[in-house]
Motif scaffolding. Structure first.
Motif, PDB file in Angstrom:
ATOM      1  N   PRO A 115       0.836  -1.218   0.000  1.00 38.91           N
ATOM      2  CA  PRO A 115       0.000   0.000   0.000  1.00 38.91           C
ATOM      3  C   PRO A 115       0.861   1.254   0.000  1.00 38.91           C
ATOM      4  O   PRO A 115       1.994   1.249   0.465  1.00 38.91           O
ATOM      5  CB  PRO A 115      -0.794  -0.136   1.304  1.00 38.91           C
ATOM      6  CG  PRO A 115       0.084  -0.951   2.193  1.00 38.91           C
ATOM      7  CD  PRO A 115       0.835  -1.899   1.300  1.00 38.91           C
ATOM      8  N   TRP A 116       0.293   2.346  -0.517  1.00 43.71           N
ATOM      9  CA  TRP A 116       1.022   3.622  -0.569  1.00 43.71           C
ATOM     10  C   TRP A 116       0.977   4.373   0.751  1.00 43.71           C
ATOM     11  O   TRP A 116       1.828   5.198   1.019  1.00 43.71           O
ATOM     12  CB  TRP A 116       0.420   4.515  -1.650  1.00 43.71           C
ATOM     13  CG  TRP A 116       0.721   4.062  -3.034  1.00 43.71           C
ATOM     14  CD1 TRP A 116       1.589   3.080  -3.406  1.00 43.71           C
ATOM     15  CD2 TRP A 116       0.146   4.572  -4.235  1.00 43.71           C
ATOM     16  NE1 TRP A 116       1.590   2.931  -4.770  1.00 43.71           N
ATOM     17  CE2 TRP A 116       0.707   3.843  -5.309  1.00 43.71           C
ATOM     18  CE3 TRP A 116      -0.787   5.554  -4.520  1.00 43.71           C
ATOM     19  CZ2 TRP A 116       0.372   4.081  -6.633  1.00 43.71           C
ATOM     20  CZ3 TRP A 116      -1.132   5.793  -5.843  1.00 43.71           C
ATOM     21  CH2 TRP A 116      -0.557   5.067  -6.886  1.00 43.71           C
ATOM     22  N   THR A 117      -0.024   4.113   1.560  1.00 42.29           N
ATOM     23  CA  THR A 117      -0.181   4.868   2.789  1.00 42.29           C
ATOM     24  C   THR A 117       0.849   4.425   3.813  1.00 42.29           C
ATOM     25  O   THR A 117       0.885   3.260   4.205  1.00 42.29           O
ATOM     26  CB  THR A 117      -1.597   4.680   3.369  1.00 42.29           C
ATOM     27  OG1 THR A 117      -2.553   5.033   2.388  1.00 42.29           O
ATOM     28  CG2 THR A 117      -1.785   5.531   4.605  1.00 42.29           C
TER      29      THR A 117
ATOM     30  N   SER B 247       2.456   5.050   7.600  1.00 42.14           N
ATOM     31  CA  SER B 247       2.182   5.615   8.915  1.00 42.14           C
ATOM     32  C   SER B 247       3.197   5.058   9.903  1.00 42.14           C
ATOM     33  O   SER B 247       4.118   4.321   9.523  1.00 42.14           O
ATOM     34  CB  SER B 247       0.750   5.267   9.356  1.00 42.14           C
ATOM     35  OG  SER B 247       0.583   3.863   9.408  1.00 42.14           O
TER      36      SER B 247
ATOM     37  N   TYR C 260       3.629   0.454  10.146  1.00 39.54           N
ATOM     38  CA  TYR C 260       3.611  -0.029   8.767  1.00 39.54           C
ATOM     39  C   TYR C 260       4.237  -1.426   8.733  1.00 39.54           C
ATOM     40  O   TYR C 260       5.461  -1.573   8.700  1.00 39.54           O
ATOM     41  CB  TYR C 260       4.395   0.924   7.858  1.00 39.54           C
ATOM     42  CG  TYR C 260       4.257   0.606   6.380  1.00 39.54           C
ATOM     43  CD1 TYR C 260       3.097   0.944   5.688  1.00 39.54           C
ATOM     44  CD2 TYR C 260       5.278  -0.023   5.689  1.00 39.54           C
ATOM     45  CE1 TYR C 260       2.966   0.665   4.341  1.00 39.54           C
ATOM     46  CE2 TYR C 260       5.153  -0.308   4.337  1.00 39.54           C
ATOM     47  CZ  TYR C 260       3.991   0.043   3.663  1.00 39.54           C
ATOM     48  OH  TYR C 260       3.861  -0.233   2.332  1.00 39.54           O
TER      49      TYR C 260
ATOM     50  N   ASN D  29      -4.373   0.857  -4.516  1.00 38.27           N
ATOM     51  CA  ASN D  29      -3.884   2.227  -4.337  1.00 38.27           C
ATOM     52  C   ASN D  29      -4.544   3.156  -5.344  1.00 38.27           C
ATOM     53  O   ASN D  29      -4.918   2.738  -6.440  1.00 38.27           O
ATOM     54  CB  ASN D  29      -2.367   2.273  -4.498  1.00 38.27           C
ATOM     55  CG  ASN D  29      -1.658   1.486  -3.409  1.00 38.27           C
ATOM     56  OD1 ASN D  29      -1.992   1.603  -2.233  1.00 38.27           O
ATOM     57  ND2 ASN D  29      -0.684   0.664  -3.786  1.00 38.27           N
TER      58      ASN D  29
ATOM     59  N   LEU E 195      -4.856   8.926  -2.312  1.00 45.05           N
ATOM     60  CA  LEU E 195      -4.063   8.588  -1.131  1.00 45.05           C
ATOM     61  C   LEU E 195      -2.852   9.505  -1.014  1.00 45.05           C
ATOM     62  O   LEU E 195      -2.481   9.941   0.074  1.00 45.05           O
ATOM     63  CB  LEU E 195      -3.607   7.123  -1.189  1.00 45.05           C
ATOM     64  CG  LEU E 195      -4.708   6.058  -1.121  1.00 45.05           C
ATOM     65  CD1 LEU E 195      -4.111   4.664  -1.292  1.00 45.05           C
ATOM     66  CD2 LEU E 195      -5.459   6.144   0.201  1.00 45.05           C
ATOM     67  N   ILE E 196      -2.232   9.807  -2.160  1.00 45.37           N
ATOM     68  CA  ILE E 196      -1.062  10.687  -2.161  1.00 45.37           C
ATOM     69  C   ILE E 196      -1.477  12.110  -1.820  1.00 45.37           C
ATOM     70  O   ILE E 196      -0.879  12.768  -0.965  1.00 45.37           O
ATOM     71  CB  ILE E 196      -0.368  10.661  -3.534  1.00 45.37           C
ATOM     72  CG1 ILE E 196       0.124   9.244  -3.856  1.00 45.37           C
ATOM     73  CG2 ILE E 196       0.801  11.642  -3.575  1.00 45.37           C
ATOM     74  CD1 ILE E 196       0.728   9.106  -5.233  1.00 45.37           C
TER      75      ILE E 196
ATOM     76  N   GLU F 119      -4.080  13.202  -0.241  1.00 38.31           N
ATOM     77  CA  GLU F 119      -4.546  13.339   1.137  1.00 38.31           C
ATOM     78  C   GLU F 119      -3.374  13.452   2.112  1.00 38.31           C
ATOM     79  O   GLU F 119      -3.413  14.246   3.054  1.00 38.31           O
ATOM     80  CB  GLU F 119      -5.428  12.145   1.521  1.00 38.31           C
ATOM     81  CG  GLU F 119      -6.816  12.189   0.883  1.00 38.31           C
ATOM     82  CD  GLU F 119      -7.581  10.899   1.106  1.00 38.31           C
ATOM     83  OE1 GLU F 119      -7.029   9.985   1.771  1.00 38.31           O
ATOM     84  OE2 GLU F 119      -8.718  10.791   0.610  1.00 38.31           O
ATOM     85  N   GLN F 120      -2.323  12.646   1.874  1.00 39.29           N
ATOM     86  CA  GLN F 120      -1.146  12.702   2.742  1.00 39.29           C
ATOM     87  C   GLN F 120      -0.471  14.070   2.649  1.00 39.29           C
ATOM     88  O   GLN F 120      -0.093  14.668   3.660  1.00 39.29           O
ATOM     89  CB  GLN F 120      -0.153  11.598   2.352  1.00 39.29           C
ATOM     90  CG  GLN F 120      -0.636  10.180   2.621  1.00 39.29           C
ATOM     91  CD  GLN F 120      -0.803   9.882   4.096  1.00 39.29           C
ATOM     92  OE1 GLN F 120       0.011  10.279   4.913  1.00 39.29           O
ATOM     93  NE2 GLN F 120      -1.874   9.188   4.447  1.00 39.29           N
TER      94      GLN F 120
END
Length: 402
Positions: free
Chosen positions: A57-59, A61, A64, A260, A264-265, A267-268
């Motif tokens: 996943p790209w997210t 945190s 991880y 993905n 997601l990008i 939002e980060q």
């Protein structure tokens, strides 16, 4: 204006605090807006309503579990075939792998560190492709694994000087002769490094003849583009269900794949930009606050200097609000002049950056409004007490003051 002109040094020193504060706030806002715009331009290249089936996943945190993700199975070409039979809400779906960086040759010319991508037939349906010469692969070329390639602008320029001359030429890719059928238009640099300028795209079937593209070494992924009018959430839900069915995942088991998407990008990064906006307001706010105290101090001095004049005005019938407005407007004018000077410095800075580099810093009208509004607000806060004191002076006592 006469009072400001008669005390030039005092006026200039009063302006500095406001000027520096407004400059700090608007400069940070402009820098963040520039980064935000460039980021969203990069993210837009990923496409709207586009999903990426991948292993990781790209997210990212604090928690991880990468060791768990590493154990997931690699995406196979048969996964793409199975998805094509199950999915109903897509307009395109392709398998893609990266063959790392290689040297590409044409006769005595060569270009190093070229990113080679292997893609299946629907690559043109999932990505926005612009050509300055040639075309995309035909269905027959893609399925049969013909030795054909699409090359980036910089690669074509390095091999042929004039990119438009690349079409139809034979270049050496992975030790094989490959015919160039298309040349991408120049993309330019972006924040995420998404560009075809230094890339070559070859059919998956052709790449599979030379390397095992289903290996984890080549980071294979499946890119799914939803049909126009179909919500991204609907495409994502259908895709997740189809992948769980293909992988035979039980209802109580978690996914062994990642879905993905570009949001997601964004939002980060939106969280980061919000923090930077807040930090800019705090940093500039302290400077503006100090400047406001300076303006307030100057206004108290002005009231004391003009006490006699205030008494004369009131004896001639001037109302309290008239006296109050004189000093309040003077404080606002001082802050407004400082704010406009700060905004002007930011604008000059953007012009210098544009002329000295490729970075196009933007100064939006909303930031100009924020700067002016902040200046006026500080002027009101800094001038209201001195103006109120001036308006409350007794005219007889004020006239007697030397």
């Amino acid at each position: 204006m006469d009072a400001l002109r008669q005390n030039k040094l005092r006026t200039i020193l009063s302006l500095l605090g406001i000027t520096i504060g407004i400059f700090s706030i608007i400069a940070v806002f402009s820098a963040v807006d520039t980064l935000n715009d460039n980021l969203h331009k990069s993210v837009d290249k990923l496409g709207s309503n586009t999903l990426f089936v991948q292993k990781m996943p790209w997210t990212f945190s604090g928690d991880y579990p990468w060791w768990k993700y590493m154990q997931r199975p690699v995406l196979k070409l048969r996964d793409l075939d199975a998805l094509e039979k199950r999915m109903q809400s897509t307009q395109g779906m392709e398998y893609e792998a990266w063959l790392s960086n290689h040297t590409i040759k044409y006769q005595s010319n060569s270009v190093e560190n070229v990113q080679i991508s292997a893609a299946s037939a629907d690559y043109d349906k999932t990505w926005l492709l612009n050509f300055i010469a040639g075309r995309y692969f035909t269905g027959m070329e893609s399925r049969a694994g013909e030795p054909v390639a699409l090359i980036g602008y910089n690669v074509a320029e390095g091999l042929f000087v004039a990119p438009s001359l690349a079409e139809g030429k034979l270049i050496k890719v992975l030790g094989r002769n490959v015919r160039v059928v298309g040349v991408f238009a120049k993309d330019g640099e972006d924040m995420l490094g998404i560009s075809n300028d230094d890339a070559i795209v070859i059919p998956v079937a052709f790449a599979h003849q030379m390397v095992n593209i289903e290996s984890d070494n080549y980071n294979p992924q499946i890119v799914v583009k939803g049909r126009d009018g179909v919500p991204e959430e609907a495409v994502e839900s259908e895709l997740e269900g189809a992948m769980r069915s293909i992988r035979r995942i039980r209802p109580n088991q978690e996914d062994n794949f990642a879905l993905n998407k570009s949001t997601l990008i964004s939002e980060q990064f939106d969280k980061v930009f919000s923090f930077l906006h807040f930090a800019g307001m705090i940093i500039g706010g302290f400077s503006v606050l100090v400047g406001g105290f300076g303006i307030a101090n100057i206004m108290f001095v002005s009231v004391k200097e003009r006490t006699n004049i205030i008494g004369i005005q009131k004896s001639l019938g001037a109302k309290n609000y008239f006296i109050m407005l004189q000093f309040l407007l003077e404080a606002i004018l001082l802050c407004l002049m400082g704010g406009l000077l700060g905004i002007a410095l930011v604008y000059v800075g953007t012009l210098i950056l544009k002329s000295q580099s490729d970075v196009a810093v933007v100064l939006y009208f909303k930031n100009v409004v924020i700067g002016i509004s902040t200046s006026v607000t500080i002027g009101i806060i800094a001038g209201i007490v001195p103006a109120w004191i001036a308006a409350r002076l007794d005219p007889v006592e004020a006239i007697r003051t030397n």
